[in-house]
Every structure is written in C-alpha cells, then in structure tokens.
Write a protein that holds these residues in place. Structure first.
Motif, PDB file in Angstrom:
ATOM      1  N   GLY A   1       0.810  -1.212   0.000  1.00  0.00           N
ATOM      2  CA  GLY A   1       0.000   0.000   0.000  1.00  0.00           C
ATOM      3  C   GLY A   1       0.842   1.260   0.000  1.00  0.00           C
ATOM      4  O   GLY A   1       1.937   1.308  -0.550  1.00  0.00           O
ATOM      5  N   ASN A   2       0.341   2.296   0.642  1.00  0.00           N
ATOM      6  CA  ASN A   2       1.030   3.576   0.697  1.00  0.00           C
ATOM      7  C   ASN A   2       2.124   3.516   1.757  1.00  0.00           C
ATOM      8  O   ASN A   2       1.865   3.651   2.942  1.00  0.00           O
ATOM      9  CB  ASN A   2       0.033   4.692   1.022  1.00  0.00           C
ATOM     10  CG  ASN A   2       0.686   6.074   0.984  1.00  0.00           C
ATOM     11  OD1 ASN A   2       1.893   6.207   0.808  1.00  0.00           O
ATOM     12  ND2 ASN A   2      -0.126   7.104   1.149  1.00  0.00           N
TER      13      ASN A   2
ATOM     14  N   THR B   1       0.835   4.539  -3.192  1.00  0.00           N
ATOM     15  CA  THR B   1       0.184   3.363  -3.768  1.00  0.00           C
ATOM     16  C   THR B   1       0.251   3.380  -5.285  1.00  0.00           C
ATOM     17  O   THR B   1      -0.063   4.388  -5.932  1.00  0.00           O
ATOM     18  CB  THR B   1      -1.284   3.308  -3.320  1.00  0.00           C
ATOM     19  OG1 THR B   1      -1.328   3.281  -1.894  1.00  0.00           O
ATOM     20  CG2 THR B   1      -1.973   2.062  -3.856  1.00  0.00           C
TER      21      THR B   1
END
Length: 289
Positions: A79-80, A109
C-alpha cells in the motif's frame, strides 16, 4: 524485442540458480532486537519489524563477519508506504566504520519501490546507486544478497546482480577489508528525505507498517578481531566466496547486470558531478565489472 530480452533474462537466471548452495540459518539463533522491541518479533526463521508514530524497530546479528555471502528473503510494506525505509545492511561501528547497504524506499500506492544501494569505507559514504524494482516487492518474498569478498562486492536481487564495487585499494581507493561487520535490519520513518527528497510525508493513517523477513543466511567468515583478517581473506575451500570463480562476474551475470542498469537505474553518484563540485570519486573511472 522487449519480449525476447525478458525471455533471455529468464534463461540466464535459470542457468545461474543451480550453482547456488543454500545453508539455512535461523533468526532466533543468529539475531536479536536492538530497538523498538515492543514493535518487533523474532520466531524461528521469521522476523517482523513494525513502524508506527511512536517508534520503528531493528535487529542485528550476534556475530560480526569479514567477507561472505549474506542474504534474506524480504516482503516489503504494502500500500502507501511513502516516507518509510526498510533496510538490510552490513556495518561495523565507530567514526571510521564500513557499511554495505540495501535500503528500500517506500512510495505512494501504485508507484514502484526504489532500492537504494550505498557503501561506506572508513566512514565515508555518498556512493548511492538507485533502482526501480521490476516487480511488486510487497506481494511476496524476494531474495536480497550481499556478496562480499576481497576482490569485489556485489548486490543481488533474486540472483540478478544490480551493482558491483571492486577493490582498487592498491590505487588509493578505500575498500572494506579490515573490519568485521554485523548484519542489520531496520524499519523507520524517513519522510524528511526518503520519498521524492522528502516532499511526500508518511501517511500515519496506514500505520502500523510491517516488513517481514525470512530465511536469514550468513555464509561468511566469523570475525574474531584483526588476527582473523588473513584467515578470512584466504582461499581455503571453506571460504568459497573468495574462490577464483567469485572474483568477478561471469559473462551471463554481466549481461544481467547491464540489463538491470539499462532499464531500472534511476540515480548513479558517478554521474552527479554537481554533488561533488566537479570532482567525481576516483572509483567511477575504474572498471566496476
């Protein structure tokens, strides 16, 4: 053409893999947590490092080594992950320390992870080379290896060499060959520099962030002080990483190295004349292959 190149790379990798002999190690026997222990865990062959607003975490090997092949399987933060840095590196201590780095710089992301490599000799660093990874390092474990011997250092990703630093000590260029180094892993917040030079900050809504490590292997010479330098540098069968076949990359490995550097390198300190006021470091003019 791209399809042909990818097929060629796959065939070269398959040709190299059978020559690799693995010796299993165990995180719980070989390493211990150094900070952020409340966030991290070691169980058998697994190590998990966690980062949140309060702290990151880290571990290091119980022993120091001088020369050898050190590797880990690592799965990075999904993810981020912007602002975070996950690291696997070798390092001695003190102001004149030596160090060999893998640093994985998180990103927003959908953007590719960046792997930053660096080397310190006698306390002097600033030798970064950076690459985009050509796969998703968060989806599964991938192998990262530092192969270090008296002749050269090679950084490998899944058996592909991505960087070489050769020994030109006889020409006045420092090389790490006189200090044992421990193996380190760490996960910390570095949003002051890690993602786009610090322009993208860590989004703590995604915390806690976790990086996973598996199958730590240190097939290396145990460091017992200065008296062990000659022993660790010798060409005895036990020190297979010092054997003639490992003194430089073979032709297949050189083709893989050039493929990675041509397609995925995004920064090379050797081309950054402005950073060094026009005085490029001397090793940049030497053959690194």
């Amino acid at each position: 053409m791209a399809k042909f190149e990818n097929m060629l790379v796959a065939l070269l990798i398959c040709a190299l893999i059978p020559n690799i002999t693995h010796v299993d190690a165990n995180f719980s026997k070989s390493m211990y947590l150094t900070w952020g222990a409340q966030h991290a865990s070691i169980l058998g062959e697994d190590l998990h490092l966690v980062l949140d607003r309060t702290s990151g975490s880290a571990a290091q090997s119980k022993r120091s080594f001088l020369f050898g092949s050190t590797e880990m399987l690592i799965k990075l933060i999904p993810g981020n992950s912007a602002g975070t840095v996950t690291a696997f590196y070798l390092s001695s201590t003190g102001s004149q320390h030596d160090e060999i780095d893998f640093e994985f710089l998180g990103n927003t992301t959908g953007q590719p992870y960046i792997v930053n490599t660096n080397i310190y000799t006698r306390g002097k660093g600033s030798r970064e080379q950076r690459f985009f990874l050509w796969f998703d390092p968060t989806a599964d474990f991938h192998n990262y290896t530092i192969h270090w011997n008296p002749t050269e250092i090679v950084w490998f990703v899944d058996s592909l060499p991505i960087r070489v630093f050769r020994n030109y000590e006889n020409e006045g260029i420092a090389y790490p060959n006189k200090q044992g180094m421990r193996v380190h892993t760490s996960l910390w917040n570095a949003d002051n520099w890690a993602t786009r030079g610090g322009h993208v900050k860590t989004n703590w809504k995604g915390a806690p962030f976790k990086a996973s490590f598996y199958h730590f292997r240190a097939r290396a010479c145990k460091w017992n002080g200065a008296v062990s330098i000659n022993q660790c540098a010798s060409n005895i069968p036990a020190n297979w990483w010092n054997s003639p076949v490992h003194k430089q990359l073979n032709h297949a490995q050189m083709r893989l190295l050039n493929w990675v550097r041509k397609n995925f390198m995004i920064y090379d300190y050797c081309t950054d004349a402005k950073r060094f006021n026009g005085h490029i470091p001397p090793e940049c003019f030497k053959t690194q292959f």
